[in-house]
Scaffold this active site. Structure first.
Site, short mmCIF file in Angstrom:
data_model
loop_
_atom_site.label_atom_id
_atom_site.label_comp_id
_atom_site.label_asym_id
_atom_site.label_seq_id
_atom_site.Cartn_x
_atom_site.Cartn_y
_atom_site.Cartn_z
N PRO A 132 0.83 -1.21 0.00
CA PRO A 132 0.00 0.00 0.00
C PRO A 132 0.86 1.25 0.00
O PRO A 132 1.94 1.27 0.60
CB PRO A 132 -0.82 -0.12 1.29
CG PRO A 132 -0.04 -1.06 2.16
CD PRO A 132 0.72 -1.97 1.25
N LYS A 133 0.39 2.28 -0.70
CA LYS A 133 1.08 3.58 -0.74
C LYS A 133 0.34 4.52 0.19
O LYS A 133 -0.84 4.83 -0.01
CB LYS A 133 1.10 4.14 -2.17
CG LYS A 133 1.51 5.60 -2.28
CD LYS A 133 2.97 5.81 -1.93
CE LYS A 133 3.36 7.27 -2.16
NZ LYS A 133 2.82 8.18 -1.12
#
Length: 321
Positions: A27-28
């Site tokens: 995830p960013k």
């Protein structure tokens, strides 16, 4: 020989969040890209562009003692506000030093989400493949058990998990980063892939840069539940065909515009004020926006022009958050 922290490995945008064979996904988070190095008690914390952030985040520096000496990690600095990430709180902390930085650390503490390992106990491991670096990073968290403000970024090779992560956007998850399992850490190279979810939505033109006959960007708004026009964000520079679509539809506002006396920043990283012309808030346009928003519900990144929606009155635009 003195070890030097390498420039960060970068990303290339992609249009779909498809996890390819031989790749992993992470995830960013909506924060600051950061690299931290601990070397014989000396801590260096720097941004993607090389800006020194050590003095601005004393809680991160103090907590680095939980890592093995002569170790360097890559990750994301984030700040939580309630149940979502608050990028603007993080941004407000960057220029603070000394006592002001210490107070800010108490009020808006930062967290370091580690997603890569560059050096481990004096060994440069940037030439290791991602899968081996990731294993070493997970082992570090298992054996050392660093506590807050440290967090290990999740990683997966399962597409169903990626799909689930994309439902986290309401808390400030900005997208997905894809990394090839056998790839080394290549400083400055755009070897990772990044997907950022976007949506198409409508907003009301409340002001412009340029002139009504030749607008350069649109400043967009939405009415809140009390009937006040709230600023939602600004578009990127308009394409040439937008001039034709907007011709004759923008009228400079007279006295009483709801944004009279307001000032608008040219961007998140500057205090430069925009020169704008207020427009009668009568025209609805369709734009593409990504999911990153500030705590006031404004789009944190510029919106992309799509088209005019003369078929929609302002009263039918979704309300401001």
């Amino acid at each position: 020989m003195t070890w030097t922290m390498p420039p960060p490995m970068l990303t290339t945008p992609i249009p779909q969040p498809v996890l390819r064979p031989g790749w992993a996904a992470e995830p960013k988070w909506d924060g600051y890209r950061a690299q931290l190095s601990l070397d014989t008690g000396r801590v260096e914390l720097r941004s993607r562009r090389g800006t020194q952030m050590t003095e601005a985040f004393p809680e991160i520096v103090d907590s680095a003692a939980q890592l093995p000496d002569r170790t360097a990690v890559d990750g994301e600095l984030i700040v939580w506000e309630g149940d979502r990430l608050a990028f603007e709180r993080l941004q407000q902390r960057l220029p603070r030093r000394g006592a002001a930085a210490a107070r800010a650390a108490g009020e808006w503490p930062a967290h370091f989400v580690a997603f890569d390992l560059l050096r481990l106990s004096g060994t440069d491991i940037t030439r290791w493949p991602y899968r081996r670096r990731r294993s070493a990073l997970e082992s570090l968290f298992t054996t050392r058990r660093p506590t807050t403000p440290w967090a290990l970024c999740p990683s997966t090779t399962d597409q169903t998990v990626v799909t689930e992560w994309l439902t986290w956007t309401t808390v400030g998850m900005e997208g997905i980063v894809f990394k090839r399992l056998d790839d080394t850490y290549r400083p400055g190279a755009r070897g990772w892939l990044k997907y950022k979810p976007r949506e198409t939505t409508e907003a009301i033109v409340g002001a412009i840069t340029g002139t009504p006959a030749a607008p350069r960007t649109l400043l967009l708004g939405r009415y809140d539940t009390t009937g006040h026009l709230q600023y939602a964000g600004r578009t990127t520079t308009l394409p040439h065909d937008a001039d034709r679509a907007l011709a004759g539809l923008l009228t400079a506002a007279g006295p009483g515009h709801p944004w009279t006396g307001w000032s608008f920043s040219a961007g998140w990283s500057t205090r430069e004020a925009l020169t704008v012309t207020l427009i009668r808030p009568e025209l609805v346009v369709e734009v593409g926006v990504d999911v990153a928003r500030d705590r006031a519900g404004r789009w944190r990144h510029p919106a992309r022009w799509h088209r005019v929606r003369t078929d929609l009155p302002p009263s039918e635009v979704d309300p401001a958050l």
